[in-house]
Design an enzyme around this catalytic site. Structure first.
Site, PDB file in Angstrom:
ATOM      1  N   GLY A  76       6.037   3.614   4.719  1.00  0.00           N
ATOM      2  CA  GLY A  76       6.258   4.619   5.975  1.00  0.00           C
ATOM      3  C   GLY A  76       7.568   4.872   6.257  1.00  0.00           C
ATOM      4  N   GLY A  77       7.584   5.539   7.412  1.00  0.00           N
ATOM      5  CA  GLY A  77       8.941   6.062   7.888  1.00  0.00           C
ATOM      6  C   GLY A  77       9.843   5.021   8.197  1.00  0.00           C
ATOM      7  CG  PHE A  78      11.041   3.917  11.342  1.00  0.00           C
ATOM      8  CD1 PHE A  78      12.277   4.127  11.160  1.00  0.00           C
ATOM      9  CD2 PHE A  78      10.039   4.707  11.713  1.00  0.00           C
ATOM     10  CE1 PHE A  78      13.021   5.385  11.795  1.00  0.00           C
ATOM     11  CE2 PHE A  78      10.611   5.880  12.253  1.00  0.00           C
ATOM     12  CZ  PHE A  78      11.856   5.913  12.422  1.00  0.00           C
ATOM     13  N   GLY A  79       9.285   1.475   7.368  1.00  0.00           N
ATOM     14  CA  GLY A  79       8.996   0.035   6.613  1.00  0.00           C
ATOM     15  C   GLY A  79       7.739   0.309   5.781  1.00  0.00           C
ATOM     16  CB  VAL A  92       1.714   0.078   4.837  1.00  0.00           C
ATOM     17  CG1 VAL A  92       0.386  -0.430   5.358  1.00  0.00           C
ATOM     18  CG2 VAL A  92       2.316   0.861   5.893  1.00  0.00           C
ATOM     19  CE  LYS A 128       5.149   1.892  10.635  1.00  0.00           C
ATOM     20  NZ  LYS A 128       5.010   2.728  11.600  1.00  0.00           N
ATOM     21  CG  ASP A 170       5.854  11.746  10.343  1.00  0.00           C
ATOM     22  OD1 ASP A 170       6.175  12.678   9.708  1.00  0.00           O
ATOM     23  OD2 ASP A 170       6.173  10.570   9.668  1.00  0.00           O
ATOM     24  CG  LEU A 215      -2.122  -1.091   1.332  1.00  0.00           C
ATOM     25  CD1 LEU A 215      -2.561  -1.063   2.763  1.00  0.00           C
ATOM     26  CD2 LEU A 215      -3.075  -0.881   0.257  1.00  0.00           C
ATOM     27  N   GLY A 216       2.005   1.108   0.747  1.00  0.00           N
ATOM     28  CA  GLY A 216       2.754   2.250   0.533  1.00  0.00           C
ATOM     29  C   GLY A 216       4.016   2.156   1.517  1.00  0.00           C
TER      30      GLY A 216
END
Ligand SMILES: *[C@@H]1O[C@H](CO)[C@@H](O)[C@H](O)[C@H]1NC(C)=O
Ligand SMILES: *[C@@H]1O[C@H](CO)[C@@H](O)[C@H](O)[C@H]1NC(C)=O
Ligand SMILES: *[C@@H]1O[C@H](CO)[C@@H](O)[C@H](O)[C@H]1NC(C)=O
Ligand SMILES: *[C@@H]1O[C@H](CO)[C@@H](O)[C@H](O)[C@H]1NC(C)=O
Ligand SMILES: *[C@@H]1O[C@H](CO)[C@@H](O)[C@H](O)[C@H]1NC(C)=O
Ligand SMILES: *[C@@H]1O[C@H](CO)[C@@H](O)[C@H](O)[C@H]1NC(C)=O
Ligand SMILES: *[C@@H]1O[C@H](CO)[C@@H](O)[C@H](O)[C@H]1NC(C)=O
Ligand SMILES: *[C@@H]1O[C@H](CO)[C@@H](O)[C@H](O)[C@H]1NC(C)=O
Ligand SMILES: *[C@@H]1O[C@H](CO)[C@@H](O)[C@H](O)[C@H]1NC(C)=O
Length: 852
Positions: free
Chosen positions: A541-544, A546, A560, A657, A538-539
């Protein structure tokens, strides 16, 4: 018999016949032959249908160009242009192979002797040629015999985009120089003013230029990445490689997953942007860009100084050890561009007891004049540098081995500090300076010893504990397995009752244990997401990443998955679990469980089918689904969610964030705040905190947080203000505003607000509803109040919520921060905060290196 047949097949004559037959009857979609030209309207499609070549007009332009674009990407993405500086004015263009065997582009009126565009290569006289579009995006002119020798290829002449497996750099043998240059504008692919190319001097680096001025350098290659791109990792989908040998200097990035479409392009503003195509959302997602912050500006602090964006006082420039500002007056006025000079002259560092001081976490100085010897160890490097009075600094040239020797001679240019990455640089200093650092270092040595003893004791303790735990686990193994299976069929209802029952707010430590949450096991998350297939992503993120998943019982979930390599992940992971397990609000996304197994750490959330807010407000077509009243509801919902975090949840939580991609929308378009990985808990009476780890997203970060690491509820208010402005204008804060002197959306809104023309930049879809103009203006004003420079001036979230509900008169906003372009950006307007200690090396780890 079969062997004989095989031999017969390999007969060169047979192969030749096969080729001739193939070429005679080839009606291939991907090939131009002398008999098969293409004219405007025809399209070549590569064999795997990834790329296409044909005539196009960019944007609203009527001019015609020959270009290559991604065939499977719905948004037209041109990655290469043939006749970028000589467009056709009509649709009469023909691309063909002429009698000499070269590719030629011509229009109706052109004489064949001076074509619009052609491949300038010489073709052996008795051969024929054909041109073929390969699946990599390379358009090649090959000899039409069984040598299939490549005579010309489009990869040798990049325009503004670098595709996987394309090289950038210099062929030392032929002198071919492959560099990128931006388009003139989105509607004109002509050669623009920005370029990105390799500088072969010294130890090679990539430079970004605009109008002849250097904007940014990547830094030197450290063996795995560029010194100035510490976030680069080449272990997952992309692997970046650098070659520097007698035949070439080049950089290339490879792709290990062929289903990913990627482009690294240079835009006309001078940003290098790397993105991948997200098929679910039908848009390009940017995952890296440069330059990023003030210290990426080339030579921002002049010679012999260091730029530290996390600097504790408001000024980012400090002189390197042993140097002092060339112009103390400018320095005092926060202009570092003059740089620094050696305090006691050059003679003080030549055979008079000098030595080296180490600075850590740096992008090492420009290597255009540096010398490199890969065979030396770091220790020999120290000796070599010390022997040579012209040597001003040294560093390891190979990050993976810590060996290799890079030495600088003369001024040290464009050095900067990173928060969590970078290399060690050893700077030559005189005797007096050395003594200063060695005093501090002896203190450091006792500290180091203490830390060593304490940490080894801890390790011992942990080992004992671990063995005990393993034994206990073995005993209860079967029991745990069974309880896990039961938890797998968890439904949303039972999850929410679970949370309402876990009310032990005081027991923070206890809640950190993942046992507070239903545990999912790795195999079920793998099954749910089809082994984390790219299609389910799906996308990022900051640390991994999703992923979307479907449990056996049919329930959709979002997972996530923290990246294995983000060393910082664990802390954020614990934090997120501890926080979010306790939070219950209709405007916060709900967590269903987590998974910690082997190296994997995952969080399982409810799945929200409408994805994130940014996929609506920044999308030309989906925008229209959000009218003004819906957007106002979203603004209000997000405000309520933040207020809950700040005030009503008993814990005082700073999200840190907030941004459009962290606001998810449920099926009824209700906003839900997501991604608590960076949040911090405050004591309810605590007002402000300092962190040495600045995390968040550039553009949404408040000035005091981005510059000084200070965060408070007011930093969230700032991010919320940016979000309001983005929702109302439908534009990203980090976008570019041609018609304004501002760096970003906040500045642009501010300027138009001052001029009283702010309604002009409101999303046109909103101004259609005439009755809402008053509300829109009021929201813009609230947004501007939230992004004011001084945290104290910004309203609290409870004030914001009441401003949104009531119709009270609002104060007028003051000028926001971060609004001007590069040249004037970040100049502090407050000299009273200056300190005299301009020579200090604040925030930099300092260690002494023994002279020989
Ligand atoms: C294309 O549109 C831009 C603004 O959107 C305008 O400035 C430009 O003049 C237009 N060009 C043509 C050829 O119509
Ligand atoms: C071709 O050339 C003629 C005469 O030079 C000119 O009148 C005509 O407009 C040109 N046509 C195009 C399509 O450029
Ligand atoms: C082309 O000509 C060259 C020299 O004139 C010769 O060596 C070569 O064999 C010829 N190639 C073919 C395919 O006839
Ligand atoms: C390569 O070309 C670029 C752009 O034209 C230029 O800036 C750069 O200096 C060239 N490099 C070399 C080594 O010629
Ligand atoms: C760094 O050292 C490693 C291991 O010896 C080697 O594989 C790599 O090529 C070296 N890198 C450079 C840039 O020399
Ligand atoms: C230089 O490196 C390239 C790519 O690894 C290789 O193909 C080439 O043979 C090398 N040349 C020399 C002279 O080592
Ligand atoms: C990247 O990795 C793939 C597969 O592991 C390999 O085939 C390719 O050569 C690598 N490319 C580069 C540029 O290192
Ligand atoms: C480095 O070492 C290699 C092999 O040990 C040798 O071939 C090479 O010439 C050396 N390079 C230099 C610059 O001394
Ligand atoms: C050494 O330590 C003292 C006291 O901790 C500090 O004031 C001084 O600035 C330090 N010197 C350097 C060069 O860091």
């Amino acid at each position: 018999m079969e062997v004989l047949l095989a031999k017969g097949l390999l007969n060169p004559l047979f192969l030749l016949l096969l080729f001739l037959a193939f070429n005679y009857y080839c009606n291939c979609l991907d090939t131009i032959t002398p008999k098969q030209p293409i004219k405007d309207g025809d399209v070549l499609v590569s064999q795997g249908a990834n790329l296409a070549l044909g005539f196009f007009s960019p944007g609203n332009s009527t001019k015609r160009y020959v270009g290559i674009w991604y065939h499977k990407v719905s948004e037209q993405t041109v990655v290469w242009v043939a006749n970028r500086d000589s467009p056709l004015n009509d649709k009469s263009g023909v691309l063909f192979i002429n009698t000499q065997g070269i590719l030629v582009l011509n229009g109706k009126n052109q004489s064949t002797s001076s074509p619009i565009w052609s491949t300038k290569v010489s073709v052996p006289s008795n051969t024929t040629t054909m041109a073929k579009l390969l699946d990599t995006g390379n358009f090649v002119l090959v000899q039409n015999d069984y040598s299939q020798k490549v005579l010309w290829e489009s990869f040798d002449y990049p325009t503004d985009t670098m595709l996987p497996f394309m090289k950038l750099g210099l062929n030392r043998k032929t002198g071919l120089n492959r560099s990128m240059s931006a388009w003139k504008s989105p509607v004109d692919p002509g050669t623009g003013t920005c370029s990105y190319s390799i500088d072969p001097n010294g130890y090679p680096q990539l430079f970004l230029y605009k109008e002849g001025k250097t904007l940014w350098r990547t830094g030197s290659w450290t063996g795995q990445k560029w010194s100035g791109v510490p976030e680069m990792s080449s272990d997952y989908i992309f692997n970046v490689s650098f070659v520097n040998n007698a035949s070439e200097i080049s950089v290339m990035y490879g792709l290990t997953d062929n289903s990913v479409f990627s482009k690294m392009m240079l835009d006309e503003m001078g940003f290098v942007r790397w993105s991948t195509w997200q098929n679910n959302d039908k848009r390009w997602i940017e995952f890296w860009y440069a330059p990023k912050d003030i210290c990426d500006d080339y030579e921002r602090c002049g010679a012999n100084s260091n730029c530290d964006p996390y600097s504790a006082d408001k000024f980012e420039c400090t002189c390197l050890p042993g140097f002092e500002p060339r112009s103390p007056r400018d320095w005092y006025l926060r202009d570092g561009s003059g740089g620094c000079d050696r305090k006691n002259g050059a003679s003080s560092i030549c055979r008079s007891g000098e030595g080296f001081v180490m600075l850590a976490r740096l992008k090492v100085p420009s290597t255009s004049k540096a010398r490199v010897d890969m065979n030396l160890s770091l220790k020999s490097c120290n000796e070599k540098c010390l022997r040579d009075c012209s040597c001003t600094a040294y560093a390891s040239a190979n990050e993976s081995t810590g060996g290799g020797c890079m030495t600088w001679h003369g001024d040290l240019l464009d050095t900067r500090t990173y928060a969590h990455a970078g290399q060690d640089l050893y700077i030559r200093v005189d005797k007096a300076e050395l003594a200063k650092y060695s005093k501090n270092d002896s203190l450091g040595k006792t500290w180091k010893l203490t830390i060593l003893i304490v940490s080894s004791a801890l390790v011992l303790l942990l080992t004992v504990f671990f063995i005990y735990w393993i034994m206990m686990r073995k005993r209860h193994g079967s029991l745990i397995e069974r309880s896990r299976d039961r938890r797998l069929s968890f439904s949303i209802e039972s999850a929410s009752t679970y949370f309402q029952n876990s009310e032990s707010i005081e027991d923070l430590e206890g809640s950190r244990r993942s046992s507070d949450l239903p545990l999912f096991d790795l195999s079920s998350t793998l099954a749910a997401t089809d082994n984390f297939s790219y299609a389910n992503k799906l996308g990022e993120g900051g640390f991994g990443s999703v992923y979307k998943g479907v449990l056996q019982n049919g329930m959709a979930i979002a997972i996530k998955r923290l990246s294995k390599y983000s060393g910082q992940g664990i802390e954020e992971f614990r934090n997120e679990i501890a926080l979010i397990a306790k939070l219950q609000h209709r405007n916060l996304v709900r967590i269903l469980g987590c998974c910690i197994e082997e190296e994997e750490k995952m969080l399982i959330y409810e799945y929200l089918p409408n994805k994130s807010l940014d996929s609506f407000i920044f999308d030309e077509t989906k925008k229209s689904m959000l009218g003004w009243s819906k957007r106002l509801e979203i603004i209000y919902g997000v405000a309520r969610g933040i207020l809950y975090l700040h005030r009503d949840s008993r814990l005082r939580i700073i999200h840190r964030d907030l941004k459009a991609s962290n606001v998810l929308l449920d099926s009824a378009m209700n906003p839900k705040i997501a991604d608590f990985g960076m949040a911090r808990i405050f004591g309810t009476d605590q007002i402000e905190a300092n962190t040495n780890r600045v995390v968040g997203t550039y553009g949404y970060m408040s000035p005091e947080y981005a510059m000084e690491g200070l965060f408070s509820v007011k930093s969230d208010v700032y991010s919320f203000g940016v979000l309001i402005l983005e929702i109302i204008t439908g534009r990203r804060n980090s976008g570019y505003y041609k018609d304004s002197s501002s760096l970003n959306l906040v500045g642009h809104v501010w300027e138009t607000w001052k001029e009283g023309k702010v309604m002009k930049i409101v999303d046109p879809l909103l101004t259609a509803e005439t009755c809402s103009a008053h509300e829109v203006l009021r929201c813009i004003q609230i947004g501007l109040l939230c992004v004011q420079d001084y945290a104290a001036d910004r309203p609290t979230m409870s004030t914001v919520v009441s401003m949104l509900v009531n119709d009270s008169t609002l104060p007028s906003p003051k000028q926001p921060a971060f609004i001007f372009r590069r040249s004037s950006a970040y100049n502090s307007s407050d000299p009273s905060t200056s300190t005299g200690g301009v020579n200090s090396v604040n925030g930099v780890t300092v260690t002494m290196v023994e002279p020989r």
